[in-house]
Scaffold this active site. Sequence first.
Site, PDB file in Angstrom:
ATOM      1  N   LYS A  22       0.801  -0.932  -0.004  1.00 33.57           N
ATOM      2  CA  LYS A  22       0.054   0.061  -0.021  1.00 33.57           C
ATOM      3  C   LYS A  22       0.849   1.231   0.075  1.00 33.57           C
ATOM      4  O   LYS A  22       1.948   1.204   0.196  1.00 33.57           O
ATOM      5  CB  LYS A  22      -0.828  -0.062   1.152  1.00 33.57           C
ATOM      6  CG  LYS A  22      -1.990  -1.401   1.306  1.00 33.57           C
ATOM      7  CD  LYS A  22      -2.690  -1.204   2.415  1.00 33.57           C
ATOM      8  CE  LYS A  22      -3.825  -2.388   2.409  1.00 33.57           C
ATOM      9  NZ  LYS A  22      -4.628  -2.219   3.649  1.00 33.57           N
ATOM     10  N   TYR A  62     -12.147  -3.106  -3.342  1.00 36.27           N
ATOM     11  CA  TYR A  62     -12.840  -2.943  -1.891  1.00 36.27           C
ATOM     12  C   TYR A  62     -14.473  -2.792  -1.777  1.00 36.27           C
ATOM     13  O   TYR A  62     -14.767  -2.538  -0.761  1.00 36.27           O
ATOM     14  CB  TYR A  62     -12.254  -1.670  -0.874  1.00 36.27           C
ATOM     15  CG  TYR A  62     -10.684  -1.889  -0.660  1.00 36.27           C
ATOM     16  CD1 TYR A  62     -10.210  -3.180   0.105  1.00 36.27           C
ATOM     17  CD2 TYR A  62      -9.746  -1.023  -0.775  1.00 36.27           C
ATOM     18  CE1 TYR A  62      -9.065  -3.163   0.573  1.00 36.27           C
ATOM     19  CE2 TYR A  62      -8.501  -1.295  -0.508  1.00 36.27           C
ATOM     20  CZ  TYR A  62      -8.167  -2.343   0.420  1.00 36.27           C
ATOM     21  OH  TYR A  62      -6.693  -2.472   0.604  1.00 36.27           O
ATOM     22  N   PHE A  70     -15.231   3.207   7.522  1.00 37.14           N
ATOM     23  CA  PHE A  70     -13.887   3.742   7.055  1.00 37.14           C
ATOM     24  C   PHE A  70     -13.752   3.441   5.772  1.00 37.14           C
ATOM     25  O   PHE A  70     -12.521   3.990   5.069  1.00 37.14           O
ATOM     26  CB  PHE A  70     -12.871   3.020   7.755  1.00 37.14           C
ATOM     27  CG  PHE A  70     -13.015   1.293   7.617  1.00 37.14           C
ATOM     28  CD1 PHE A  70     -12.616   0.777   6.155  1.00 37.14           C
ATOM     29  CD2 PHE A  70     -13.787   0.688   8.435  1.00 37.14           C
ATOM     30  CE1 PHE A  70     -12.683  -0.320   6.323  1.00 37.14           C
ATOM     31  CE2 PHE A  70     -13.946  -0.846   8.162  1.00 37.14           C
ATOM     32  CZ  PHE A  70     -13.417  -1.510   7.058  1.00 37.14           C
ATOM     33  N   ARG A  98      -1.706 -14.633   3.669  1.00 40.91           N
ATOM     34  CA  ARG A  98      -2.628 -14.079   4.575  1.00 40.91           C
ATOM     35  C   ARG A  98      -1.759 -14.230   6.032  1.00 40.91           C
ATOM     36  O   ARG A  98      -1.770 -13.326   6.916  1.00 40.91           O
ATOM     37  CB  ARG A  98      -3.916 -14.500   4.845  1.00 40.91           C
ATOM     38  CG  ARG A  98      -4.890 -14.123   3.456  1.00 40.91           C
ATOM     39  CD  ARG A  98      -5.420 -12.791   3.597  1.00 40.91           C
ATOM     40  NE  ARG A  98      -6.298 -12.743   4.702  1.00 40.91           N
ATOM     41  CZ  ARG A  98      -7.025 -11.425   4.667  1.00 40.91           C
ATOM     42  NH1 ARG A  98      -6.811 -10.567   3.901  1.00 40.91           N
ATOM     43  NH2 ARG A  98      -7.887 -11.322   5.835  1.00 40.91           N
ATOM     44  N   THR A 104      -5.303  -8.029  10.202  1.00 41.55           N
ATOM     45  CA  THR A 104      -5.861  -6.658   9.691  1.00 41.55           C
ATOM     46  C   THR A 104      -5.373  -5.681  10.628  1.00 41.55           C
ATOM     47  O   THR A 104      -4.945  -4.619  10.268  1.00 41.55           O
ATOM     48  CB  THR A 104      -7.407  -6.802   9.517  1.00 41.55           C
ATOM     49  OG1 THR A 104      -7.893  -7.776   8.639  1.00 41.55           O
ATOM     50  CG2 THR A 104      -7.679  -5.454   8.907  1.00 41.55           C
ATOM     51  N   ARG A 115       2.744  -7.208   9.018  1.00 38.67           N
ATOM     52  CA  ARG A 115       2.274  -6.157   9.868  1.00 38.67           C
ATOM     53  C   ARG A 115       2.626  -6.250  11.483  1.00 38.67           C
ATOM     54  O   ARG A 115       2.570  -5.069  12.130  1.00 38.67           O
ATOM     55  CB  ARG A 115       0.653  -6.510   9.778  1.00 38.67           C
ATOM     56  CG  ARG A 115       0.021  -5.974   8.518  1.00 38.67           C
ATOM     57  CD  ARG A 115      -1.244  -6.477   8.182  1.00 38.67           C
ATOM     58  NE  ARG A 115      -1.917  -6.211   6.895  1.00 38.67           N
ATOM     59  CZ  ARG A 115      -3.231  -6.605   6.702  1.00 38.67           C
ATOM     60  NH1 ARG A 115      -3.706  -7.738   7.012  1.00 38.67           N
ATOM     61  NH2 ARG A 115      -3.691  -6.379   5.280  1.00 38.67           N
ATOM     62  N   ASN A 125      -1.436  -0.190   7.404  1.00 35.72           N
ATOM     63  CA  ASN A 125      -1.087  -1.527   7.684  1.00 35.72           C
ATOM     64  C   ASN A 125      -0.325  -2.000   6.551  1.00 35.72           C
ATOM     65  O   ASN A 125      -0.350  -3.519   6.223  1.00 35.72           O
ATOM     66  CB  ASN A 125      -2.302  -2.407   8.095  1.00 35.72           C
ATOM     67  CG  ASN A 125      -3.346  -2.628   6.999  1.00 35.72           C
ATOM     68  OD1 ASN A 125      -3.330  -2.107   6.105  1.00 35.72           O
ATOM     69  ND2 ASN A 125      -4.127  -3.620   7.552  1.00 35.72           N
ATOM     70  N   HIS A 128      -1.589  -5.758   1.531  1.00 35.30           N
ATOM     71  CA  HIS A 128      -3.065  -6.353   1.027  1.00 35.30           C
ATOM     72  C   HIS A 128      -2.447  -7.909   0.690  1.00 35.30           C
ATOM     73  O   HIS A 128      -1.766  -7.975  -0.097  1.00 35.30           O
ATOM     74  CB  HIS A 128      -3.640  -5.437  -0.059  1.00 35.30           C
ATOM     75  CG  HIS A 128      -4.841  -6.338  -0.613  1.00 35.30           C
ATOM     76  ND1 HIS A 128      -6.116  -6.477   0.051  1.00 35.30           N
ATOM     77  CD2 HIS A 128      -4.837  -7.283  -1.640  1.00 35.30           C
ATOM     78  CE1 HIS A 128      -6.857  -7.435  -0.694  1.00 35.30           C
ATOM     79  NE2 HIS A 128      -6.086  -7.848  -1.821  1.00 35.30           N
ATOM     80  N   GLU A 139      -9.142 -10.388  -7.987  1.00 37.76           N
ATOM     81  CA  GLU A 139      -8.191  -9.194  -7.769  1.00 37.76           C
ATOM     82  C   GLU A 139      -7.062  -9.195  -8.858  1.00 37.76           C
ATOM     83  O   GLU A 139      -6.817  -8.138  -9.440  1.00 37.76           O
ATOM     84  CB  GLU A 139      -7.585  -9.415  -6.550  1.00 37.76           C
ATOM     85  CG  GLU A 139      -8.913  -9.019  -5.331  1.00 37.76           C
ATOM     86  CD  GLU A 139      -8.400  -9.162  -3.933  1.00 37.76           C
ATOM     87  OE1 GLU A 139      -9.217  -8.647  -3.063  1.00 37.76           O
ATOM     88  OE2 GLU A 139      -7.356  -9.553  -3.684  1.00 37.76           O
TER      89      GLU A 139
HETATM   90  P1  IDP Z   1      -7.577  -7.141   5.141  1.00 39.57           P
HETATM   91  O1  IDP Z   1      -6.870  -5.996   4.411  1.00 39.57           O
HETATM   92  O2  IDP Z   1      -6.886  -7.834   6.332  1.00 39.57           O
HETATM   93  O3  IDP Z   1      -8.251  -8.132   4.299  1.00 39.57           O
HETATM   94  P2  IDP Z   1     -10.030  -6.062   5.354  1.00 39.57           P
HETATM   95  O4  IDP Z   1     -11.351  -6.394   6.268  1.00 39.57           O
HETATM   96  O5  IDP Z   1     -10.397  -6.591   3.983  1.00 39.57           O
HETATM   97  O6  IDP Z   1      -8.926  -6.517   5.807  1.00 39.57           O
HETATM   98  O7  IDP Z   1     -10.213  -4.297   5.203  1.00 39.57           O
HETATM   99  C1  IDP Z   1      -9.439  -3.901   3.977  1.00 39.57           C
HETATM  100  C2  IDP Z   1      -8.530  -2.691   4.674  1.00 39.57           C
HETATM  101  O8  IDP Z   1      -9.379  -1.894   5.360  1.00 39.57           O
HETATM  102  C3  IDP Z   1      -7.699  -3.304   5.810  1.00 39.57           C
HETATM  103  O9  IDP Z   1      -6.307  -3.855   5.409  1.00 39.57           O
HETATM  104  C4  IDP Z   1      -7.501  -1.943   6.737  1.00 39.57           C
HETATM  105  O10 IDP Z   1      -6.469  -0.995   6.137  1.00 39.57           O
HETATM  106  C5  IDP Z   1      -8.903  -1.231   6.544  1.00 39.57           C
HETATM  107  N1  IDP Z   1      -9.619  -1.371   7.456  1.00 39.57           N
HETATM  108  C6  IDP Z   1     -10.403  -2.333   7.794  1.00 39.57           C
HETATM  109  N2  IDP Z   1     -10.918  -2.470   8.997  1.00 39.57           N
HETATM  110  C7  IDP Z   1     -10.831  -1.105   9.358  1.00 39.57           C
HETATM  111  C8  IDP Z   1     -11.199  -0.396  10.565  1.00 39.57           C
HETATM  112  O11 IDP Z   1     -12.116  -0.859  11.418  1.00 39.57           O
HETATM  113  N3  IDP Z   1     -10.733   1.035  10.898  1.00 39.57           N
HETATM  114  C9  IDP Z   1      -9.994   1.465   9.844  1.00 39.57           C
HETATM  115  N4  IDP Z   1      -9.535   0.629   8.480  1.00 39.57           N
HETATM  116  C10 IDP Z   1      -9.986  -0.396   8.395  1.00 39.57           C
HETATM  117 MG    MG Z   2      -9.410  -7.875   2.699  1.00 39.44          MG
END
Ligand code: IDP
Ligand code: MG
Length: 162
Positions: A22, A62, A70, A98, A104, A115, A125, A128, A139
């Site tokens: 990212k 997304y 968010f 993963r 996450t 992470r 973070n 992805h 994707e």
């Molecule tokens: P992932 O990246 O671990 O698959 P996802 O739930 O798909 O997690 O969410 C995508 C991205 O959105 C996360 O990597 C993170 O950067 C952001 N994100 C997810 N949940 C939150 C939150 O509760 N607050 C702020 N950002 C979030």
């Molecule tokens: Mg995800």
Amino acid sequence: LSTTNESGAMSKNAERTYIMVKPDGVQRGLVGNIISRFEKRGYQLCGLKMRTASRELLEEHYGDLKSKPFFPGLVNFMMSGPVVSMVWQGKDVVKQGRSMLGETDPLKSKPGSIRGDFCIDMGKNVCHGSDSVDTANEEIKMWFKDDEVMDYKLTAYKDIYE
Ligand code: IDP
Ligand code: MG
């Protein structure tokens, strides 16, 4: 998904995932380290490029998070600078990818994961990774043209797989 592999066992080892550094990961100089972890593990790099993504692409990428509070901030952040997109191939690479990324929430990520080693806040973070084989294939299609994903034989294959 096309592979150069003939046998069933070999094509099982041709699973692919979409991994992306990212904008925060690019800014913090983590591209090389993240690539290196996948390379050293034995996974095969099949696609690699850098770009600043459009809002349209990110809203598709997304799409399942559209209703989250968010979401607008996430999309704006993701288009704030270039990202590095990668396709990695190998046995169980979606799930293993993963696990190499961590949770996450970086604060819940174990040391030794990307992470867990490099970040603190959820919105920063650094990387992805696709969450299922089906998502990975979607994707890869979103982020790469067909001819940007390489299909080649890894000469170290026999030293990685038994
Ligand atoms: P992932 O990246 O671990 O698959 P996802 O739930 O798909 O997690 O969410 C995508 C991205 O959105 C996360 O990597 C993170 O950067 C952001 N994100 C997810 N949940 C939150 C939150 O509760 N607050 C702020 N950002 C979030
Ligand atoms: Mg995800």
